[in-house]
Design an enzyme around this catalytic site. Structure first.
Site, PDB file in Angstrom:
ATOM      1  N   TYR A 137      -2.304  -0.982  10.575  1.00 18.21           N
ATOM      2  CA  TYR A 137      -2.191  -1.159   9.113  1.00 18.21           C
ATOM      3  C   TYR A 137      -0.854  -0.602   8.610  1.00 18.21           C
ATOM      4  O   TYR A 137      -0.130  -1.267   7.857  1.00 18.21           O
ATOM      5  CB  TYR A 137      -3.368  -0.440   8.455  1.00 18.21           C
ATOM      6  CG  TYR A 137      -3.537  -0.679   6.982  1.00 18.21           C
ATOM      7  CD1 TYR A 137      -4.232  -1.793   6.507  1.00 18.21           C
ATOM      8  CD2 TYR A 137      -3.044   0.228   6.040  1.00 18.21           C
ATOM      9  CE1 TYR A 137      -4.420  -1.996   5.140  1.00 18.21           C
ATOM     10  CE2 TYR A 137      -3.235   0.025   4.677  1.00 18.21           C
ATOM     11  CZ  TYR A 137      -3.925  -1.088   4.235  1.00 18.21           C
ATOM     12  OH  TYR A 137      -4.107  -1.279   2.881  1.00 18.21           O
ATOM     13  N   SER A 177       0.878  -1.182   0.000  1.00 19.41           N
ATOM     14  CA  SER A 177       0.000   0.000   0.000  1.00 19.41           C
ATOM     15  C   SER A 177       0.903   1.215   0.000  1.00 19.41           C
ATOM     16  O   SER A 177       2.080   1.124   0.391  1.00 19.41           O
ATOM     17  CB  SER A 177      -0.831  -0.008   1.292  1.00 19.41           C
ATOM     18  OG  SER A 177      -1.473   1.237   1.485  1.00 19.41           O
TER      19      SER A 177
END
Ligand code: NAD
Length: 260
Positions: free
Chosen positions: A155, A142
């Protein structure tokens, strides 16, 4: 080298980016091992959709928090197809809360599914990749593997960890014709993003439309969401011969987010 007849195991491929990659690789003649949760009928429909692309497809619902199930997933893939040639570590979840309110069980689940599961898939798939003398490991990381955003501590931690794993694996197998790279998407409008819009609105005291415009696409200079097909196209490129000397990198597909 033609990719036709090779086999790709894609974790979390019952929806979103993983499903898009499964379809994109199947279009190139690659057999697919699907994994992830979801409604059995929807999974069956997607499996048929993949098989309609003239490839073989099996589904295994291994839970990415469970190392023994991950080992069995890789084994089933190898027993069925002989080898996992392409491993795409994609399964992931999100939770958006300030760190001092972050539930420890959500922290652990995010670290397990978004990061630790890849240790187990890579560990079990590499020996046969090495024996075959060819392999591609693609980690769906990401932009949050490169930069942070508030309220996403678990995350961002997991995704930064995945970048370290990507680089280390790349070096370990560099002379065995195996590459290991990370694709770092910006915002792709999948279930994972849809779910966090409401949570982000709450955490930041904004409306959902404001979150989409001022939080999600604020970071993306193109002002467009990335599509699953675009991520799938990049994954296919990383499998190609042209990408043989690309290893250990973070490849942002983020509309300029991490350039700023
Ligand atoms: P999604 O929710 O559509 O898909 C997630 C997949 O993971 C599903 O197939 C789900 O069943 C599976 N999964 C969840 N928990 C699991 C578990 N315990 N075991 C096995 N499978 C499990 O989300 P997505 O947006 O397609 O996300 C896929 C990956 O892409 C994630 O790693 C995510 O972090 C990453 N990513 C997404 C975006 C985005 O904007 N959507 C951006 C950058 C990176």
């Amino acid at each position: 080298m033609s990719l036709k007849g090779k086999t790709a195991l894609i974790t979390g491929s019952t929806s979103g980016i993983g499903l898009g990659i499964a379809k994109g690789l199947a279009d190139a003649g690659i057999n697919i091992v699907m994994n992830g949760f979801g409604d059995a009928d929807v999974i069956e429909d997607n499996k048929k959709d993949i098989e309609d692309r003239s490839v073989k497809c099996i589904y295994n619902g291994a839970d990415m928090t469970k190392p023994d199930e991950i080992e069995a997933l890789v084994k089933e893939a190898e027993d069925t197809f002989g080898n996992v040639d392409i491993l795409v570590n994609n399964a992931g979840i999100q939770n958006v809360q300030p760190i001092d309110e972050f539930p420890p069980e959500k922290w652990n689940a995010i670290i397990d599914i978004n990061m630790n599961s890849s240790f187990h898939t890579i560990k079990h798939a590499l020996p046969k990749m090495k024996a075959a003398g060819w392999g591609r490991v693609i980690n769906i990381v990401s932009a949050h593997g490169l930069v942070a955003s508030p309220y996403k501590s678990a995350y961002v931690t997991a995704k930064h960890g995945m970048m370290g794993m990507t680089k280390t694996v790349a070096l370990e197998v560099a002379q065995q014709n195996i590459t290991c790279n990370a694709i770092c998407p910006g915002y792709v409008y999948t279930k994972l993003v849809e779910n966090q819009v409401a949570d982000t609105a709450k955490a930041r005291n904004m409306t959902e439309d404001e979150v989409k415009r001022d939080v999600l696409l604020a970071a993306q200079w193109t002002k467009k969401f990335v599509t699953v097909e675009q991520v799938a196209g990049v994954a296919l490129f990383l499998c190609s011969d042209s990408a043989e000397n690309i290893t250990g990198i973070a490849l942002p597909v983020d509309g300029g987010w991490t350039a700023a």
